[in-house]
Enzyme design. Structure first.
Site, PDB file in Angstrom:
ATOM      1  N   TRP A  13       0.820  -1.220   0.000  1.00 60.32           N
ATOM      2  CA  TRP A  13       0.000   0.000   0.000  1.00 60.32           C
ATOM      3  C   TRP A  13       0.854   1.271   0.000  1.00 60.32           C
ATOM      4  O   TRP A  13       0.616   2.200  -0.760  1.00 60.32           O
ATOM      5  CB  TRP A  13      -0.936  -0.020   1.214  1.00 60.32           C
ATOM      6  CG  TRP A  13      -1.848   1.162   1.278  1.00 60.32           C
ATOM      7  CD1 TRP A  13      -1.668   2.290   2.019  1.00 60.32           C
ATOM      8  CD2 TRP A  13      -3.073   1.343   0.546  1.00 60.32           C
ATOM      9  NE1 TRP A  13      -2.708   3.170   1.793  1.00 60.32           N
ATOM     10  CE2 TRP A  13      -3.579   2.607   0.905  1.00 60.32           C
ATOM     11  CE3 TRP A  13      -3.784   0.559  -0.373  1.00 60.32           C
ATOM     12  CZ2 TRP A  13      -4.768   3.117   0.387  1.00 60.32           C
ATOM     13  CZ3 TRP A  13      -4.976   1.059  -0.890  1.00 60.32           C
ATOM     14  CH2 TRP A  13      -5.459   2.321  -0.512  1.00 60.32           C
ATOM     15  N   GLU A  42      -0.391  -1.925  -5.856  1.00 62.24           N
ATOM     16  CA  GLU A  42      -1.729  -1.568  -5.359  1.00 62.24           C
ATOM     17  C   GLU A  42      -2.120  -0.173  -5.844  1.00 62.24           C
ATOM     18  O   GLU A  42      -1.759   0.799  -5.244  1.00 62.24           O
ATOM     19  CB  GLU A  42      -1.769  -1.628  -3.843  1.00 62.24           C
ATOM     20  CG  GLU A  42      -1.496  -3.053  -3.352  1.00 62.24           C
ATOM     21  CD  GLU A  42      -1.645  -3.239  -1.845  1.00 62.24           C
ATOM     22  OE1 GLU A  42      -2.232  -2.366  -1.183  1.00 62.24           O
ATOM     23  OE2 GLU A  42      -1.166  -4.258  -1.348  1.00 62.24           O
ATOM     24  N   ASP A  86      -9.896  -5.837   4.781  1.00 58.13           N
ATOM     25  CA  ASP A  86     -10.007  -4.362   4.683  1.00 58.13           C
ATOM     26  C   ASP A  86     -11.243  -3.945   3.883  1.00 58.13           C
ATOM     27  O   ASP A  86     -11.243  -2.892   3.236  1.00 58.13           O
ATOM     28  CB  ASP A  86      -8.757  -3.741   4.019  1.00 58.13           C
ATOM     29  CG  ASP A  86      -7.479  -3.976   4.804  1.00 58.13           C
ATOM     30  OD1 ASP A  86      -7.579  -4.254   6.027  1.00 58.13           O
ATOM     31  OD2 ASP A  86      -6.392  -3.894   4.215  1.00 58.13           O
TER      32      ASP A  86
END
Ligand SMILES: *[C@@H]1O[C@H](CO)[C@@H](O)[C@H](O)[C@H]1NC(C)=O
Ligand SMILES: *[C@@H]1O[C@H](CO)[C@@H](O)[C@H](O)[C@H]1NC(C)=O
Length: 411
Positions: A117, A158, A224
């Protein structure tokens, strides 16, 4: 001539063995956030001591990064990754300590992951759009894998065509993994990628049949799915749909659950055997706006996660190890959600949704029943790897192994 029936029989037996091999779930791929070596007290995770090689069939060192200007793979923490083994000699030898674990279990697979991320999407978008940089990316990866004895590489971009990427990323990602595949086949390296789970991300970021063709494994990050960015509380990796959002303004949230996303990947052309089903060893936390309203779908203080944990130190998430250790001390009331498969817990101010042994056993059994390739966890360092909270260490990974077995006892 005499031998012909024997040969026919042998061929039949070999074919049976091959087909039974492909229908079995391979075990659990364990991501390791290697920076956790520096955490306080019971949170400090030492890959040499705390990775359980009976419970992880594949371990993934996270993360390295990339240079956007050249495509070269780079260390994000040279002191940790490289070096001769001590601070005094200039490094902690993280890569080699990790791949040395293969000496304890020769069947173990070791991979190096790039991205995550925090690395964002832009550099990967730039590199994948340029044939020279792609070549540098692949060559520098192979050098690194060779030098430090890794078995494979995991792409955690990502995400293509999101977070600063562009629409050409989808096609460029196909080209990138095809070129990686061609080079890796020369060396026998294993190629995987971690992908966003939602159907929305599957459509925006990937050409699923190409991923299924070129990768050895597609790790679906099936977690998530809820967090403090939502207007209300939610369990972040629910296996099934909840009715809790029905008759509220938040009905769309009910569509975010693991089973529907896994089927989305299968429907888009992913070979089930290529899928690694991701499961979290942590929870997402919220701050309740009304202490008397503490179910799924309860109102929260917008955009505000629960209190940071003593090890992970970040508002909005708590490791299972933090939750279990502090559950009694901080007075969490825990509730099993049999509709979604997961637990939630609350204090007068905070709310957490997470997985426990039972929910992970059920998810592992689900992966086995769908004949998926493997289970996956993010991440080894937030299981109760020291066994602080119960009779055994690694309760969550053990529960996954149990769920993958032919006779689960925990679910
Ligand atoms: C990790 O464990 C090994 C083996 O017990 C030990 O030699 C090493 O010092 C530990 N690493 C850290 C960073 O504490
Ligand atoms: C790697 O192993 C060496 C030798 O046991 C140890 O000194 C070092 O601390 C280890 N590194 C990490 C990150 O645990």
């Amino acid at each position: 001539m005499r031998y012909e029936p024997v040969i026919v029989l042998l061929v039949a037996v070999l074919a049976m063995l091959a087909s039974s091999a492909v229908s079995a779930v391979e075990g659990t791929a364990c991501y390791v956030g290697t920076w956790a070596y520096g955490r306080a007290g019971n949170g400090a995770f030492n890959t040499s001591e705390h990775l359980n090689l009976d419970l992880c069939s594949h371990i993934i060192y996270s993360f390295v990064g990339i240079r956007g200007d050249t495509g070269e793979v780079v260390s994000l923490d040279e002191r940790l990754d490289y070096g001769a083994g001590t601070e005094e000699t200039g490094g902690l030898r993280g890569f080699l300590n990790f791949t040395d674990l293969k000496k304890k279990n020769p069947n173990l697979r070791t991979s190096l992951a790039i991205g995550g991320w925090n690395e964002g999407s832009e550099k990967y978008s730039t590199v994948s759009n340029d044939p020279v940089k792609r070549r540098k990316f692949i060559e520098s990866t192979v050098s690194l894998l060779q030098e430090y004895n890794f078995d494979g590489f995991d792409l955690d971009w990502e995400y293509p065509n999101q977070r600063g990427g562009s629409p050409v990323d989808v096609e460029n990602f196909n080209t990138l993994i095809r070129e990686f595949r061609e080079e890796f086949d020369k060396h026998g390296y294993y190629l995987s990628a971690a992908v966003g789970a939602s159907s929305n991300t599957a459509d925006l970021s990937y050409h699923v049949p190409s991923l299924s063709k070129y990768l050895d494994r597609i790790f679906i990050m099936a977690y998530d799915l809820h967090g403090a960015w939502d207007p209300v509380t939610g369990i972040h990796a629910p296996l099934y749909r909840t009715s809790a959002y029905d008759n509220t303004a938040n009905q769309a949230l009910a569509g975010l659950y693991v089973d529907t996303f896994v089927r989305g990947w299968l429907n888009r052309g992913a070979d089930p055997e290529k899928i690694g089903l991701g499961m979290p060893t942590y929870g997402k936390t919220f701050r309740l706006s009304d202490p008397n309203n503490h179910g799924v779908g309860a109102p929260i203080v917008p955009g505000t996660g629960g209190s940071a944990g003593p090890y992970t130190g970040e508002s909005g998430t708590l490791g299972y190890n933090e939750y279990c250790e502090y559950k009694e001390k901080n007075g969490w009331t825990e509730v099993w959600d049999g509709e979604q498969i997961g637990i939630y817990a609350y204090t007068t101010t905070d709310w957490i949704g997470l997985d426990n042994q039972k929910s992970l056993c059920i998810k592992a059994k689900y992966a086995k029943d769908l004949k998926l390739g493997t289970a996956m966890i993010w991440a080894a360092e937030t299981d109760d790897f020291r066994g602080v909270c119960g009779p055994t260490s690694h309760p969550l990974l053990s529960a996954i192994k149990d769920g993958l077995s032919s006779n689960p006892t925990l679910c």
